[in-house]
Design a protein around this motif. Sequence first.
Motif, PDB file in Angstrom:
ATOM      1  N   SER A 142       0.822  -1.216   0.000  1.00  0.00           N
ATOM      2  CA  SER A 142       0.000   0.000   0.000  1.00  0.00           C
ATOM      3  C   SER A 142       0.854   1.263   0.000  1.00  0.00           C
ATOM      4  N   GLY A 143       2.192   1.125   0.104  1.00  0.00           N
ATOM      5  CA  GLY A 143       3.067   2.293   0.071  1.00  0.00           C
ATOM      6  C   GLY A 143       3.870   2.421  -1.212  1.00  0.00           C
ATOM      7  N   HIS A 144       3.591   1.560  -2.198  1.00  0.00           N
ATOM      8  CA  HIS A 144       4.353   1.646  -3.460  1.00  0.00           C
ATOM      9  C   HIS A 144       4.126   2.975  -4.173  1.00  0.00           C
ATOM     10  N   TYR A 145       2.948   3.565  -3.951  1.00  0.00           N
ATOM     11  CA  TYR A 145       2.648   4.852  -4.596  1.00  0.00           C
ATOM     12  C   TYR A 145       3.674   5.909  -4.214  1.00  0.00           C
ATOM     13  N   THR A 146       4.341   5.735  -3.068  1.00  0.00           N
ATOM     14  CA  THR A 146       5.301   6.761  -2.630  1.00  0.00           C
ATOM     15  C   THR A 146       6.525   6.840  -3.534  1.00  0.00           C
ATOM     16  N   LEU A 147       6.704   5.850  -4.442  1.00  0.00           N
ATOM     17  CA  LEU A 147       7.787   5.967  -5.424  1.00  0.00           C
ATOM     18  C   LEU A 147       7.508   7.089  -6.425  1.00  0.00           C
ATOM     19  N   SER A 148       6.256   7.521  -6.518  1.00  0.00           N
ATOM     20  CA  SER A 148       5.876   8.517  -7.536  1.00  0.00           C
ATOM     21  C   SER A 148       5.384   9.807  -6.932  1.00  0.00           C
ATOM     22  N   ILE A 149       5.837  10.115  -5.723  1.00  0.00           N
ATOM     23  CA  ILE A 149       5.424  11.383  -5.144  1.00  0.00           C
ATOM     24  C   ILE A 149       6.593  12.340  -5.167  1.00  0.00           C
ATOM     25  N   ALA A 150       6.296  13.587  -5.197  1.00  0.00           N
ATOM     26  CA  ALA A 150       7.314  14.618  -5.052  1.00  0.00           C
ATOM     27  C   ALA A 150       6.677  15.698  -4.198  1.00  0.00           C
ATOM     28  N   PRO A 151       7.398  16.292  -3.286  1.00  0.00           N
ATOM     29  CA  PRO A 151       8.827  16.179  -3.038  1.00  0.00           C
ATOM     30  C   PRO A 151       9.201  15.114  -2.010  1.00  0.00           C
ATOM     31  N   GLY A 152       8.300  14.285  -1.599  1.00  0.00           N
ATOM     32  CA  GLY A 152       8.585  13.371  -0.496  1.00  0.00           C
ATOM     33  C   GLY A 152       9.566  12.272  -0.851  1.00  0.00           C
ATOM     34  N   ALA A 153       9.993  11.544   0.172  1.00  0.00           N
ATOM     35  CA  ALA A 153      10.857  10.385  -0.017  1.00  0.00           C
ATOM     36  C   ALA A 153       9.975   9.137  -0.077  1.00  0.00           C
ATOM     37  N   SER A 154      10.381   8.132  -0.827  1.00  0.00           N
ATOM     38  CA  SER A 154       9.590   6.909  -0.934  1.00  0.00           C
ATOM     39  C   SER A 154       9.649   6.130   0.357  1.00  0.00           C
ATOM     40  N   GLN A 155       8.715   5.174   0.512  1.00  0.00           N
ATOM     41  CA  GLN A 155       8.735   4.325   1.706  1.00  0.00           C
ATOM     42  C   GLN A 155      10.053   3.563   1.797  1.00  0.00           C
ATOM     43  N   PHE A 156      10.654   3.242   0.653  1.00  0.00           N
ATOM     44  CA  PHE A 156      11.895   2.460   0.670  1.00  0.00           C
ATOM     45  C   PHE A 156      13.045   3.310   1.195  1.00  0.00           C
ATOM     46  N   GLU A 157      13.130   4.558   0.680  1.00  0.00           N
ATOM     47  CA  GLU A 157      14.185   5.427   1.184  1.00  0.00           C
ATOM     48  C   GLU A 157      13.992   5.705   2.670  1.00  0.00           C
ATOM     49  N   ASN A 158      12.757   5.915   3.091  1.00  0.00           N
ATOM     50  CA  ASN A 158      12.540   6.200   4.508  1.00  0.00           C
ATOM     51  C   ASN A 158      12.816   4.984   5.386  1.00  0.00           C
ATOM     52  N   HIS A 159      12.570   3.799   4.861  1.00  0.00           N
ATOM     53  CA  HIS A 159      12.935   2.603   5.641  1.00  0.00           C
ATOM     54  C   HIS A 159      14.454   2.553   5.834  1.00  0.00           C
ATOM     55  N   LEU A 160      15.193   2.790   4.752  1.00  0.00           N
ATOM     56  CA  LEU A 160      16.655   2.809   4.853  1.00  0.00           C
ATOM     57  C   LEU A 160      17.130   3.853   5.845  1.00  0.00           C
ATOM     58  N   ARG A 161      16.566   5.080   5.690  1.00  0.00           N
ATOM     59  CA  ARG A 161      16.994   6.141   6.594  1.00  0.00           C
ATOM     60  C   ARG A 161      16.719   5.744   8.042  1.00  0.00           C
ATOM     61  N   ALA A 162      15.537   5.144   8.279  1.00  0.00           N
ATOM     62  CA  ALA A 162      15.163   4.790   9.652  1.00  0.00           C
ATOM     63  C   ALA A 162      16.118   3.743  10.221  1.00  0.00           C
ATOM     64  N   VAL A 163      16.351   2.661   9.480  1.00  0.00           N
ATOM     65  CA  VAL A 163      17.140   1.576  10.072  1.00  0.00           C
ATOM     66  C   VAL A 163      18.623   1.934  10.162  1.00  0.00           C
ATOM     67  N   LEU A 164      19.090   2.862   9.308  1.00  0.00           N
ATOM     68  CA  LEU A 164      20.499   3.269   9.348  1.00  0.00           C
ATOM     69  C   LEU A 164      20.727   4.440  10.301  1.00  0.00           C
TER      70      LEU A 164
END
Lengths: 616, 616
Positions: free
Chosen positions: B295-317
């Motif tokens: 349900s978060g795949h749509y975030t790959l096509s939003i601007a200016p936000g970061a996608s769920q994938f980038e935010n997952h990386l940022r969170a865990v790192l």
Amino acid sequence: MSSQKTLGILGGGQLGRLLLSASQNLLIPTLILDPSPTCPASQLLPSPSQHIVKPFTDAAAIMELAERGADVLTVEIEHVDVGALRGVMERYDGLEGRRKVEVHPDPGTIEVIQDKYKQKVFLRDAGCALGEFVEIPSGQKEEDAVKEATEGLGLPLMLKAKRLAYDGRGNYLLRSSEPSAISTALSALRGGTQKDLEIYAEKFVPFKAELAVMVVRSTTGQVKSYPCVETVQRDNICHLVWAPYPDSSAGDRARDVAEKAVAALGGAGIFGVEMFLLEDGSVLLNEIAPRPHNSGHYTLSIAPGASQFENHLRAVLGLPLGSTEIGEGCTAMINLVGSSSSSTSNAGSDSTSTTSNTLATPSLDTALSSQTTRALQTPGASVYLYGKAECRKGRKMGHVNVSGPSRGEVEGRVKFILGEASDATQSSSSEERAGAREGSKAAKKPLVGIVMGSDSDLPTMRGAAEVLKEFGVECEVTIVSAHRTTDRLVEYARSASPRGLHTIIAGAGGAAHLPGMLASITPLPVIGVPINNAGGGAGGGLGGVDALYSIVQMPKGIPVATVAINNSANAGLLAIRILSAVVPRLRGEMEDYMKRMERVVLGKVRRLEEVGWEGY
Amino acid sequence: MSSQKTLGILGGGQLGRLLLSASQNLLIPTLILDPSPTCPASQLLPSPSQHIVKPFTDAAAIMELAERGADVLTVEIEHVDVGALRGVMERYDGLEGRRKVEVHPDPGTIEVIQDKYKQKVFLRDAGCALGEFVEIPSGQKEEDAVKEATEGLGLPLMLKAKRLAYDGRGNYLLRSSEPSAISTALSALRGGTQKDLEIYAEKFVPFKAELAVMVVRSTTGQVKSYPCVETVQRDNICHLVWAPYPDSSAGDRARDVAEKAVAALGGAGIFGVEMFLLEDGSVLLNEIAPRPHNSGHYTLSIAPGASQFENHLRAVLGLPLGSTEIGEGCTAMINLVGSSSSSTSNAGSDSTSTTSNTLATPSLDTALSSQTTRALQTPGASVYLYGKAECRKGRKMGHVNVSGPSRGEVEGRVKFILGEASDATQSSSSEERAGAREGSKAAKKPLVGIVMGSDSDLPTMRGAAEVLKEFGVECEVTIVSAHRTTDRLVEYARSASPRGLHTIIAGAGGAAHLPGMLASITPLPVIGVPINNAGGGAGGGLGGVDALYSIVQMPKGIPVATVAINNSANAGLLAIRILSAVVPRLRGEMEDYMKRMERVVLGKVRRLEEVGWEGY
């Protein structure tokens, strides 16, 4: 037995890497030709068999791309062996049962573009507007020819290498026609080694802005362009790109120039078209790159459009072109250019890279590490690092795209990332401190201008400012008198949209001309507040109906959104409703506001029913 | 000697692939643990040494991720060996000179979520609103316990497996409390093999919509959420996602529920929170996934936000979290779900895949090949294929994100991609045929509503519709009488924003209540046109001043943007200025319009000066 096409890319630098990344979403099999085994593109390739580690100027290596199965060859750099590309097309011509290999863009186009002088002649012959230029024949009379060029084209004079010039290399600005100056210039251009470098001279163009447009051309000749952007150079290397260029009229002219130029060229793919905007508003073509271009990196962060990389793939593979639309707001691209030749260990010893919430990327120098760290703290910023093994002065190591609702907002974010502003209010951490839901209180640059004809109107107009403050929308408040400061009126109205305002609220009394005059100049929505300044000023006597009629009864063509007499709060609320189209949170907050009003009245209902009308 | 962290991901399916793609932009070294040598993520890995080809349920393999240098372990699937994750944390605890390996999200959180019953108990204890549920103890009395549950929770009753349930597997809707029905249900849930599967029962929730919110939680416990979306299932598999959910008030309640639930859980990362919206407007939590979510795949096509994938990386790192803002407009996500087990050769024989402008992707079945082909023809659509080797019924092979300026516009595009509408006007080729600059004439669903109190107002109001037509903005025109069709007025105003309108133009005469009443209900900007219906209807007598005062003199709190009497053209132009915030081309076109007006008048200037006033 699949009919899927395999792509071969000459060059595996950052452009090849970003092309490859786009190709992976569509599962397009891709081969790369690049002499570096660790080039940026190679880091995304699952199999070493997809990377031919040879120069992209090597004819046999180019042929090998076709031999290994590439059906379409394209380039990420124009300095390739055009003859070899033609050789591939001849050997794999699709005739008599032979495989067909396509080359996009057309080798002829690449050949014309490789030689900047030839490119200029071609574009001039195609009817494109260019600055004046003249060939400098090499040989003994060369210095005389330069001298002659300074007489014809004036000083300063741009001397340029015909080939292999980019990022400031191969350019020299000659400021004197003295023989010694000319001699110095020619030596500087050639360095010690390039004795046979041919040059030409360009008239120096004093430009207002450097513009660029990415244009994509399909295999069927369809041409589409992205919006016009402004490029800002530093030390002859692209430093910043601003998208879109705020003067949309100049931007549209530039798009027309760029589309026309690309339509004249052959072959499919994306083209980066660089132009000059002159003070008189005219647009001159500068030069064209037959490939994805630095000035188009911002397209990675647009929605709903497709990036320049995806559109290049679509074009060369014969797929339908994607959207070149960009959303509302502004996007800036910051190049992460090496300022020193710091190695990994330097970056590792940077104090910022040892804290836990920092991306400790090897091979970035200290300045770039800091910029990357700040970019990660900035709302609307996306970081793209290229994975180049070594940082060098002038080397492009990555870029940051920064988006926001307005140019002003994005300028603040860019300054923060560049370390030119310590203003941490641009960072997400400040948002977090404020406890606001994402983005809700981020705007620091005004979106609404509140103006009034006189300071005596301020007590009436503050209602609008209070509403905007309540909704967390930044506004500017000032005085502009239509009758007493006419120049200021024109300047204010003309600059409003380029400065990032979305709406103007104007209050005036009596023969209230301010709202209508502003609306006559700006394309923005203008909200008019008729002021009844009882007892003082212009509004006396007619109870505000004079101002109401002056504001509301505008002629056909120039609308003013008029609200009730003295009701500047409603002007603020109308501005919120208008802004809710671009600041989505405002729509929900307006609904909440309306529900609160309802609750207040329902509370009074209950009290009146409980207490009775006598006791209320 | 770099302090850069290496990431280890358990699972290399599509979520792992998209995580990896995001990690490459930041040059984050990444290892993948997945039993398939050709899993989707492996296709983006440059070196086989980055892929451990073993089950992610294998404790030794999980330890191997740490041994090979992963500093942070995360999951793309929750069905992993939690004990093994704890073992890694114990062995690499950062104490006494040992390396430290972090695991995000926390193994305890993964353990709670793995068992749906345990998850529900945890969330209920944390104070989250949930539907009723009851454990079904396994063993001889199991059928009695189910029967008892039907008495307590009613019929139909959801029976669910506690573990390993997803995409409809492990769910059974029991419609009868007859012993035979219960027996059938238990057999169906267990299949032939899963004798020891534990189950529980949930009260069936008759929902108005299924909602989902992606929530990201940092290592420091900061929680941020993306906007609320609606998910639409087909055959128990997510078919479509609509972002954002148009009822922003319900959406905000869902975000609050989701943020509260994630705040109660431990560990960093992104969480997909699924909820039910009930008819009474309340929101019940359904279940949580501790990882990126469909349900978060749509975030790959939003601007200016970061996608769920980038935010997952940022969170865990431990990096700063990125924006969770999405731009204006609407984005839909279409899952490309296999409908048959077609192999490559089937797809290759599809007639559409042999034409030149088609992406001939192996392993997609005929239906998905057609959807992909149409998606490439659709403006605002981005295609993400996962590279799964084989297409199977019910298998997610890829997804398409489709963005556009309004929900209505995106609905048309989605229907075209799904093959439910032959309406090629949604495709870019039609735009090209129309010769319009990208996006300029794309809107087919109305952005502006024009309403009037009576058909006698139409001759006056058509001016607004003509202006919108001239600017290529779709509008709807209808009659809504405040006094004679009050219910219709309320319904029209309430539905306007959810239906995708951005502005309403309302014309009325006499005691003109329509514009103000609309503005009292909708949060959209309302433009009022006072009508002087000379000689007929309500406007007779007061020359339109009656209507003007009725419309403009609104009380504080409810603004109406009033234009001149009978000047509906100005209402249309004001709507264009308002829309230019979301349809950027309109700002430039408004400038052009104003320049054309200027030229017309300047032409008259010349003519008057040439001809003289006598001859004019």
